[in-house]
Design a protein around this motif. Structure first.
Motif, PDB file in Angstrom:
ATOM      1  N   ASP A   1      -3.744  10.243  -5.346  1.00 15.40           N
ATOM      2  CA  ASP A   1      -3.490  10.485  -6.623  1.00 15.40           C
ATOM      3  C   ASP A   1      -2.277  11.259  -6.901  1.00 15.40           C
ATOM      4  O   ASP A   1      -2.155  12.417  -7.287  1.00 15.40           O
ATOM      5  CB  ASP A   1      -4.850  11.476  -7.161  1.00 15.40           C
ATOM      6  CG  ASP A   1      -4.844  11.318  -8.698  1.00 15.40           C
ATOM      7  OD1 ASP A   1      -4.093  10.583  -9.466  1.00 15.40           O
ATOM      8  OD2 ASP A   1      -5.530  12.051  -9.152  1.00 15.40           O
ATOM      9  N   LEU A   2      -1.272  10.217  -6.903  1.00 22.77           N
ATOM     10  CA  LEU A   2       0.212  10.954  -7.025  1.00 22.77           C
ATOM     11  C   LEU A   2       0.775  10.713  -8.705  1.00 22.77           C
ATOM     12  O   LEU A   2       0.129   9.830  -9.311  1.00 22.77           O
ATOM     13  CB  LEU A   2       1.164  10.203  -6.465  1.00 22.77           C
ATOM     14  CG  LEU A   2       0.765  10.216  -4.746  1.00 22.77           C
ATOM     15  CD1 LEU A   2       1.555   9.337  -3.737  1.00 22.77           C
ATOM     16  CD2 LEU A   2       0.797  11.407  -4.136  1.00 22.77           C
ATOM     17  N   ALA A   3       1.773  11.645  -8.809  1.00 20.10           N
ATOM     18  CA  ALA A   3       2.248  11.607 -10.532  1.00 20.10           C
ATOM     19  C   ALA A   3       3.010  10.446 -10.501  1.00 20.10           C
ATOM     20  O   ALA A   3       3.200   9.923 -11.751  1.00 20.10           O
ATOM     21  CB  ALA A   3       3.046  12.871 -10.695  1.00 20.10           C
ATOM     22  N   GLU A   4       3.853   9.798  -9.562  1.00 19.35           N
ATOM     23  CA  GLU A   4       4.610   8.768  -9.869  1.00 19.35           C
ATOM     24  C   GLU A   4       4.374   7.706  -8.567  1.00 19.35           C
ATOM     25  O   GLU A   4       3.815   8.275  -7.481  1.00 19.35           O
ATOM     26  CB  GLU A   4       6.275   9.199  -9.607  1.00 19.35           C
ATOM     27  CG  GLU A   4       6.390  10.151 -10.832  1.00 19.35           C
ATOM     28  CD  GLU A   4       7.904  10.692 -10.795  1.00 19.35           C
ATOM     29  OE1 GLU A   4       8.481  10.338  -9.737  1.00 19.35           O
ATOM     30  OE2 GLU A   4       8.365  11.339 -11.659  1.00 19.35           O
ATOM     31  N   THR A   5       4.775   6.428  -8.903  1.00 20.91           N
ATOM     32  CA  THR A   5       4.703   5.423  -7.832  1.00 20.91           C
ATOM     33  C   THR A   5       5.519   5.981  -6.655  1.00 20.91           C
ATOM     34  O   THR A   5       6.909   6.127  -6.996  1.00 20.91           O
ATOM     35  CB  THR A   5       5.390   4.116  -8.375  1.00 20.91           C
ATOM     36  OG1 THR A   5       4.277   3.915  -9.430  1.00 20.91           O
ATOM     37  CG2 THR A   5       4.871   3.114  -7.301  1.00 20.91           C
ATOM     38  N   PRO A   6       5.428   5.918  -5.452  1.00 19.87           N
ATOM     39  CA  PRO A   6       5.850   6.447  -4.457  1.00 19.87           C
ATOM     40  C   PRO A   6       6.755   5.579  -3.573  1.00 19.87           C
ATOM     41  O   PRO A   6       6.357   4.180  -3.761  1.00 19.87           O
ATOM     42  CB  PRO A   6       5.012   7.167  -3.384  1.00 19.87           C
ATOM     43  CG  PRO A   6       3.858   6.023  -3.515  1.00 19.87           C
ATOM     44  CD  PRO A   6       3.974   5.802  -4.893  1.00 19.87           C
TER      45      PRO A   6
ATOM     46  N   GLY B   1       6.643  -0.488  -7.525  1.00 17.89           N
ATOM     47  CA  GLY B   1       7.251   0.672  -8.380  1.00 17.89           C
ATOM     48  C   GLY B   1       7.208   0.468  -9.801  1.00 17.89           C
ATOM     49  O   GLY B   1       6.778  -0.444 -10.452  1.00 17.89           O
ATOM     50  N   GLU B   2       7.575   2.031 -10.297  1.00 17.97           N
ATOM     51  CA  GLU B   2       7.540   2.087 -11.826  1.00 17.97           C
ATOM     52  C   GLU B   2       8.854   1.283 -12.394  1.00 17.97           C
ATOM     53  O   GLU B   2       9.806   1.075 -11.840  1.00 17.97           O
ATOM     54  CB  GLU B   2       7.636   3.507 -11.971  1.00 17.97           C
ATOM     55  CG  GLU B   2       6.385   4.322 -11.480  1.00 17.97           C
ATOM     56  CD  GLU B   2       5.264   3.744 -12.402  1.00 17.97           C
ATOM     57  OE1 GLU B   2       5.351   3.713 -13.752  1.00 17.97           O
ATOM     58  OE2 GLU B   2       3.927   4.221 -12.044  1.00 17.97           O
ATOM     59  N   ALA B   3       8.604   1.020 -13.632  1.00 12.88           N
ATOM     60  CA  ALA B   3       9.616   0.113 -14.214  1.00 12.88           C
ATOM     61  C   ALA B   3      10.689   1.404 -14.626  1.00 12.88           C
ATOM     62  O   ALA B   3      10.449   2.377 -15.165  1.00 12.88           O
ATOM     63  CB  ALA B   3       9.169  -0.618 -15.354  1.00 12.88           C
ATOM     64  N   ASP B   4      11.921   0.835 -14.435  1.00 10.83           N
ATOM     65  CA  ASP B   4      12.968   1.755 -14.961  1.00 10.83           C
ATOM     66  C   ASP B   4      13.039   1.728 -16.505  1.00 10.83           C
ATOM     67  O   ASP B   4      12.889   0.846 -17.143  1.00 10.83           O
ATOM     68  CB  ASP B   4      14.535   1.144 -14.582  1.00 10.83           C
ATOM     69  CG  ASP B   4      15.496   2.256 -14.833  1.00 10.83           C
ATOM     70  OD1 ASP B   4      16.141   1.791 -15.772  1.00 10.83           O
ATOM     71  OD2 ASP B   4      15.528   3.107 -14.220  1.00 10.83           O
ATOM     72  N   PRO B   5      12.877   3.000 -17.186  1.00 13.43           N
ATOM     73  CA  PRO B   5      12.968   3.327 -18.505  1.00 13.43           C
ATOM     74  C   PRO B   5      14.081   2.486 -19.153  1.00 13.43           C
ATOM     75  O   PRO B   5      13.895   1.950 -20.335  1.00 13.43           O
ATOM     76  CB  PRO B   5      13.117   4.980 -18.759  1.00 13.43           C
ATOM     77  CG  PRO B   5      12.606   5.413 -17.420  1.00 13.43           C
ATOM     78  CD  PRO B   5      13.129   4.313 -16.418  1.00 13.43           C
ATOM     79  N   ALA B   6      15.466   2.674 -18.396  1.00 13.52           N
ATOM     80  CA  ALA B   6      16.475   1.837 -19.436  1.00 13.52           C
ATOM     81  C   ALA B   6      16.257   0.249 -19.234  1.00 13.52           C
ATOM     82  O   ALA B   6      16.340  -0.281 -20.481  1.00 13.52           O
ATOM     83  CB  ALA B   6      17.781   2.074 -18.742  1.00 13.52           C
TER      84      ALA B   6
ATOM     85  N   GLU C   1       0.739  -1.108   0.038  1.00 12.90           N
ATOM     86  CA  GLU C   1       0.132  -0.058   0.106  1.00 12.90           C
ATOM     87  C   GLU C   1       0.940   1.398   0.114  1.00 12.90           C
ATOM     88  O   GLU C   1       0.278   2.181  -0.631  1.00 12.90           O
ATOM     89  CB  GLU C   1      -0.746  -0.061   1.184  1.00 12.90           C
ATOM     90  CG  GLU C   1      -2.223  -0.909   1.470  1.00 12.90           C
ATOM     91  CD  GLU C   1      -2.809  -1.131   2.568  1.00 12.90           C
ATOM     92  OE1 GLU C   1      -3.765  -1.870   2.599  1.00 12.90           O
ATOM     93  OE2 GLU C   1      -1.921  -1.021   3.627  1.00 12.90           O
ATOM     94  N   ARG C   2       1.889   1.260   0.485  1.00 12.19           N
ATOM     95  CA  ARG C   2       3.029   2.609   0.517  1.00 12.19           C
ATOM     96  C   ARG C   2       3.500   2.742  -0.936  1.00 12.19           C
ATOM     97  O   ARG C   2       4.464   3.378  -0.802  1.00 12.19           O
ATOM     98  CB  ARG C   2       3.986   2.193   1.594  1.00 12.19           C
ATOM     99  CG  ARG C   2       3.301   2.218   2.859  1.00 12.19           C
ATOM    100  CD  ARG C   2       4.383   2.503   4.236  1.00 12.19           C
ATOM    101  NE  ARG C   2       5.606   1.447   4.231  1.00 12.19           N
ATOM    102  CZ  ARG C   2       5.794   0.401   4.587  1.00 12.19           C
ATOM    103  NH1 ARG C   2       4.662  -0.154   5.230  1.00 12.19           N
ATOM    104  NH2 ARG C   2       6.865  -0.300   4.528  1.00 12.19           N
TER     105      ARG C   2
END
Length: 253
Positions: free
Chosen positions: A47-52, A165-170, A28-29
């Protein structure tokens, strides 16, 4: 519904100003969006812009300026305490090799309670196994805080990947390139009515992408299985079952 679009780090605000507290577990965090309810009844939409990567003591700031403190919920964890440095490093490698979110402590490692991994560690030996209830704060991924990926072994021992978390772009770009190379090596099966006008593009991009799986057995097996009516004059001349990255672009006539 009122939203929370900002997170304040612990120490950047006075804790006594918080109007409520939400108790959240590790997953949840790491959620970017979702409805939560405080212990005193304040309900709001995160409602955050990025995964915290929210920590104990941080706070959500609501659109109306109110603060809601964040507390880490205790979870059932397994603690592997190892006195020997080499044995601790070896155990950390095995857990990391299974993409297991792991919290690193002095002389110990913690993971979520997982029967399969506990049995693995017992068979390895050298670790004192204990069970605790505590907030789970695993080490973040190498390409960004909080981006850890784990296997959920469950009771059926099946592996289902759950990424936090968000996937790293690279990393995402590298995985996409790997997927394209693998797709290029997929056998191409023509049906009996394939013929010259079957609509397939036979200029194969072999996707040789310098992964260097050299299997030097001359005689390019391009994975083509042609049906009886395919009608192609396939001039397969050569070579190497290379997993290169050269994009040789062999065209089959």
């Amino acid at each position: 519904m009122i939203r929370a679009t900002t997170v304040l780090a612990a120490g950047s605000f006075r804790p006594d100003l918080a109007r409520d507290t939400v108790v959240l577990d590790f997953d949840e965090r790491r959620r970017r969006r979702g409805v939560v309810m405080g212990e005193k009844g304040i309900e709001f939409l995160v409602d955050l812009a990025e995964t915290p990567a929210l920590g104990h003591g941080d706070a959500f700031e609501l659109e109306d300026g109110r603060l809601v403190a964040i507390a880490a919920r205790p979870e059932k964890l397994v603690e592997f305490r190892v006195a020997d440095t080499f044995a601790l490093t070896r155990l950390a490698w095995h857990l990391g090799n299974r993409h297991t979110p792991t919290q690193i402590l002095p002389g110990a490692l913690r993971i979520r309670d997982d029967y399969v991994l506990v049995e693995m560690v017992k068979k390895m030996g050298g670790a004192e196994v204990g069970f605790v209830e505590a907030p789970f704060d695993p080490e973040g991924g190498a390409y960004g805080h909080g981006a850890t990926m784990g296997h959920d072994h469950g009771h059926g021992h099946g592996h289902s990947h759950a990424q936090s978390g968000e996937a790293d772009p690279a990393m995402a770009a590298a995985l996409e390139r790997r997927a394209k190379r693998r797709a290029a090596r997929t056998p191409h099966v023509h049906g009996p009515d394939c013929g010259p006008d079957c609509g397939h593009d036979h200029s194969h991009d072999h996707g040789h992408g310098h992964d260097h799986d050299h299997d030097h057995g001359h005689g390019h097996d391009h994975g083509h299985v042609h049906g009886p009516g395919c009608g192609h004059d396939h001039d397969h001349g050569h070579g190497h079952d290379h997993d290169h990255g050269h994009d040789h672009g062999h065209r089959h006539r």
